[in-house]
Scaffold this motif. Structure first.
Motif, PDB file in Angstrom:
ATOM      1  N   THR A 104       0.839  -1.190   0.000  1.00 44.63           N
ATOM      2  CA  THR A 104       0.000   0.000   0.000  1.00 44.63           C
ATOM      3  C   THR A 104       0.877   1.244   0.000  1.00 44.63           C
ATOM      4  N   LEU A 105       0.354   2.282  -0.618  1.00 44.76           N
ATOM      5  CA  LEU A 105       0.970   3.603  -0.590  1.00 44.76           C
ATOM      6  C   LEU A 105       0.476   4.310   0.655  1.00 44.76           C
ATOM      7  N   GLN A 106       1.396   4.783   1.479  1.00 42.29           N
ATOM      8  CA  GLN A 106       1.016   5.470   2.708  1.00 42.29           C
ATOM      9  C   GLN A 106       1.579   6.884   2.683  1.00 42.29           C
ATOM     10  N   SER A 107       0.668   7.845   2.791  1.00 44.88           N
ATOM     11  CA  SER A 107       0.985   9.264   2.669  1.00 44.88           C
ATOM     12  C   SER A 107       0.910   9.931   4.040  1.00 44.88           C
ATOM     13  N   SER A 108       1.742  10.951   4.249  1.00 45.97           N
ATOM     14  CA  SER A 108       1.677  11.706   5.494  1.00 45.97           C
ATOM     15  C   SER A 108       0.664  12.846   5.409  1.00 45.97           C
ATOM     16  N   THR A 109       0.151  13.102   4.207  1.00 44.16           N
ATOM     17  CA  THR A 109      -0.862  14.139   3.999  1.00 44.16           C
ATOM     18  C   THR A 109      -2.088  13.515   3.349  1.00 44.16           C
ATOM     19  N   LEU A 110      -3.203  14.223   3.387  1.00 44.56           N
ATOM     20  CA  LEU A 110      -4.452  13.680   2.862  1.00 44.56           C
ATOM     21  C   LEU A 110      -4.402  13.510   1.345  1.00 44.56           C
ATOM     22  N   ILE A 111      -4.877  12.363   0.889  1.00 45.04           N
ATOM     23  CA  ILE A 111      -4.970  12.054  -0.537  1.00 45.04           C
ATOM     24  C   ILE A 111      -6.282  12.609  -1.084  1.00 45.04           C
ATOM     25  N   THR A 112      -6.223  13.279  -2.237  1.00 44.45           N
ATOM     26  CA  THR A 112      -7.446  13.723  -2.906  1.00 44.45           C
ATOM     27  C   THR A 112      -7.735  12.920  -4.164  1.00 44.45           C
ATOM     28  N   GLN A 113      -6.696  12.281  -4.720  1.00 48.85           N
ATOM     29  CA  GLN A 113      -6.901  11.445  -5.904  1.00 48.85           C
ATOM     30  C   GLN A 113      -5.855  10.344  -5.944  1.00 48.85           C
ATOM     31  N   ALA A 114      -6.282   9.151  -6.380  1.00 46.37           N
ATOM     32  CA  ALA A 114      -5.372   8.023  -6.596  1.00 46.37           C
ATOM     33  C   ALA A 114      -5.623   7.459  -7.983  1.00 46.37           C
ATOM     34  N   VAL A 115      -4.538   7.176  -8.713  1.00 43.44           N
ATOM     35  CA  VAL A 115      -4.637   6.695 -10.092  1.00 43.44           C
ATOM     36  C   VAL A 115      -3.866   5.389 -10.218  1.00 43.44           C
ATOM     37  N   GLY A 274      -3.511   3.983   0.257  1.00 41.28           N
ATOM     38  CA  GLY A 274      -4.136   3.469  -0.953  1.00 41.28           C
ATOM     39  C   GLY A 274      -3.548   2.144  -1.384  1.00 41.28           C
ATOM     40  N   GLU A 275      -4.416   1.244  -1.826  1.00 40.62           N
ATOM     41  CA  GLU A 275      -4.025  -0.053  -2.386  1.00 40.62           C
ATOM     42  C   GLU A 275      -4.617  -0.145  -3.783  1.00 40.62           C
ATOM     43  N   PHE A 276      -3.830  -0.644  -4.755  1.00 41.42           N
ATOM     44  CA  PHE A 276      -4.345  -0.868  -6.109  1.00 41.42           C
ATOM     45  C   PHE A 276      -3.806  -2.186  -6.622  1.00 41.42           C
ATOM     46  N   ASN A 277      -4.696  -2.977  -7.231  1.00 47.13           N
ATOM     47  CA  ASN A 277      -4.254  -4.224  -7.844  1.00 47.13           C
ATOM     48  C   ASN A 277      -5.387  -4.820  -8.674  1.00 47.13           C
ATOM     49  N   VAL A 278      -5.047  -5.874  -9.415  1.00 51.00           N
ATOM     50  CA  VAL A 278      -6.026  -6.695 -10.117  1.00 51.00           C
ATOM     51  C   VAL A 278      -6.163  -7.984  -9.322  1.00 51.00           C
ATOM     52  N   THR A 306       5.165  16.712  -2.741  1.00 45.84           N
ATOM     53  CA  THR A 306       6.022  16.094  -3.756  1.00 45.84           C
ATOM     54  C   THR A 306       6.939  15.052  -3.138  1.00 45.84           C
ATOM     55  N   THR A 307       6.800  14.808  -1.847  1.00 48.71           N
ATOM     56  CA  THR A 307       7.639  13.852  -1.128  1.00 48.71           C
ATOM     57  C   THR A 307       7.247  12.418  -1.463  1.00 48.71           C
ATOM     58  N   ALA A 308       8.223  11.544  -1.591  1.00 46.93           N
ATOM     59  CA  ALA A 308       7.938  10.137  -1.858  1.00 46.93           C
ATOM     60  C   ALA A 308       7.148   9.541  -0.700  1.00 46.93           C
ATOM     61  N   PRO A 309       6.092   8.783  -0.997  1.00 45.75           N
ATOM     62  CA  PRO A 309       5.322   8.141   0.067  1.00 45.75           C
ATOM     63  C   PRO A 309       6.048   6.909   0.571  1.00 45.75           C
ATOM     64  N   SER A 310       5.479   6.264   1.545  1.00 44.31           N
ATOM     65  CA  SER A 310       6.000   4.972   2.004  1.00 44.31           C
ATOM     66  C   SER A 310       5.310   3.861   1.234  1.00 44.31           C
ATOM     67  N   CYS A 311       6.056   2.810   0.931  1.00 45.10           N
ATOM     68  CA  CYS A 311       5.480   1.608   0.321  1.00 45.10           C
ATOM     69  C   CYS A 311       5.556   0.511   1.380  1.00 45.10           C
ATOM     70  N   VAL A 312       4.405   0.129   1.905  1.00 45.23           N
ATOM     71  CA  VAL A 312       4.351  -0.765   3.057  1.00 45.23           C
ATOM     72  C   VAL A 312       3.845  -2.143   2.618  1.00 45.23           C
ATOM     73  N   ALA A 313       4.602  -3.171   2.938  1.00 43.07           N
ATOM     74  CA  ALA A 313       4.246  -4.534   2.561  1.00 43.07           C
ATOM     75  C   ALA A 313       3.210  -5.131   3.512  1.00 43.07           C
ATOM     76  N   ASN A 314       2.506  -6.143   3.021  1.00 44.20           N
ATOM     77  CA  ASN A 314       1.569  -6.921   3.829  1.00 44.20           C
ATOM     78  C   ASN A 314       0.558  -6.028   4.540  1.00 44.20           C
ATOM     79  N   SER A 315       0.035  -5.042   3.825  1.00 47.70           N
ATOM     80  CA  SER A 315      -0.872  -4.083   4.440  1.00 47.70           C
ATOM     81  C   SER A 315      -2.132  -3.850   3.610  1.00 47.70           C
ATOM     82  N   GLY A 316      -2.442  -4.757   2.681  1.00 44.48           N
ATOM     83  CA  GLY A 316      -3.641  -4.603   1.869  1.00 44.48           C
ATOM     84  C   GLY A 316      -4.908  -4.836   2.674  1.00 44.48           C
ATOM     85  N   SER A 317      -6.023  -4.347   2.157  1.00 41.73           N
ATOM     86  CA  SER A 317      -7.280  -4.456   2.901  1.00 41.73           C
ATOM     87  C   SER A 317      -8.340  -5.298   2.208  1.00 41.73           C
ATOM     88  N   THR A 318      -8.067  -5.773   0.998  1.00 47.07           N
ATOM     89  CA  THR A 318      -9.069  -6.589   0.322  1.00 47.07           C
ATOM     90  C   THR A 318      -8.789  -8.072   0.517  1.00 47.07           C
TER      91      THR A 318
END
Length: 345
Positions: A104-115, A274-278, A306-318
């Motif tokens: 999952t992408l983990q942001s320190s600020t609020l996300i308004t859009q994910a693509v 945010g989590e994204f996958n097929v 513009t700061t790189a987010p964290s990429c955290v493993a084993n943290s999906g929600s689906t």
């Protein structure tokens, strides 16, 4: 799908006779259209522009290249398909993606859009949805049965919980083939109140019998896109505090969207993961790709940073999954901070 469970055009295009040709996405199931590199870039720009263009109101809309004007279309009801919570310890090989085991992408600020996109797809010749014993073999099963999901986490509470102790919110942006009607895909949002308590769900919400409440937004109708064409699609999820949340699915030169009030869950006030996958198409199912498949997954966000987010493993929600093994994850800075990883078998 289930929370705990278990989305101005460049003018003066050059002629294809002046530049090398490339293959661009066309309608679902059709042969790729041959266009010039400038035309391909113009279409890519359009897909970016339309995903960032707000729909004029709540409801369902469609836009066709090169127009960036949303035209309202009829919505359809998407009756929620429910599945149990993730079962990390009892399901499948731990290295395959989904069922909680995802980046999952983990942001320190609020996300308004994910693509979410798949910038590189190789070796995919077939895919089928298969049932998972731990979930009772449920879901929409068979050839080309999968879903695209952008998911928030389910760790935050908002006013939607109405002060119910332990309640948290969870939201999915979903593209799902054959979700309600065979031969038609649904583009919608699924909302969850996790731990709301007993079977006392708000009016209009269903109960999973385990204390969680759920409902779907209205659904826009889109084509069933074969899994072999994942490289052509994009899923976008947007939140607007005090306004509408929107899911947009683009495939080639057509975009499909559904918008609903942010006040359903007030996700705009807490969205930082945010989590994204097929993955499988509902019911805790698995998207099973042919051997030799490799898919690169890219999730970019707008978060005022513009700061790189964290990429955290084993943290999906689906709870849905696929049969691909996760590689390493890279986080990138920039105007749309992102994470990217490749999964393969």
């Amino acid at each position: 799908m289930r929370a705990k469970l278990t989305f101005a055009l460049v003018a003066g295009l050059a002629s294809a006779t002046c530049f090398p040709t490339v293959h661009a996405a066309s309608s679902a199931g059709a042969s790729p259209e041959i266009v010039s590199p400038l035309e391909a870039q113009a279409r890519a720009n359009w897909r970016e522009d339309i995903s960032r263009t707000a729909t004029p109101s709540e409801g369902c809309f469609q836009a066709t290249y090169p127009s960036i004007i949303w035209k309202q279309v009829a919505c359809k009801e998407a009756i929620p398909r429910v599945a149990p919570v993730p079962r990390w310890s009892s399901f499948g090989a731990s290295e395959t993606a989904g069922n909680g085991n995802d980046y999952t992408l983990q942001s320190s600020t609020l996300i308004t859009q994910a693509v979410g996109t798949f910038p590189v797809v190789t070796g995919v010749t077939s895919e089928k949805g298969v049932g998972v014993a731990a979930y009772g073999g449920g879901g929409i099963l068979g050839a080309n049965e999968y879903s695209l999901q952008i998911n928030s986490s389910f760790n935050s509470t908002t006013a939607a919980c109405k002060s119910h102790s332990g309640c948290t919110v969870w939201q999915q942006y979903v593209y799902a083939p054959d979700y309600s009607v065979q031969g038609e895909a649904a583009v919608f949002m699924q909302y969850w109140l996790i731990g709301y308590g007993g079977t006392r769900c708000p009016s209009g919400w269903g109960s999973d019998g385990a204390g969680d409440c759920y409902k779907n937004s209205a659904a826009a109708t889109a084509p069933d896109v074969p899994a072999t064409q994942l490289g052509n699609v994009k899923l976008t999820g947007t939140v607007t505090s005090g306004g509408n949340d929107t899911v947009v699915f683009t495939n080639g030169t057509t975009a499909y969207s559904s918008s609903g009030k942010d006040s359903v869950l007030y996700l705009a006030t807490v969205w930082k993961v945010g989590e994204f996958n097929v993955v499988g198409n509902a019911g805790g199912s698995e998207a099973e790709f042919n051997s030799g498949s490799s898919i690169t997954v890219h999730l970019a966000v707008t978060n005022g940073s513009t700061t790189a987010p964290s990429c955290v493993a084993n943290s999906g929600s689906t709870g849905e999954s696929n049969n691909l093994n996760l590689g390493s994850c890279t986080a990138s800075s920039g105007s749309t901070p992102s994470i990217q990883f490749t999964e393969s078998n």
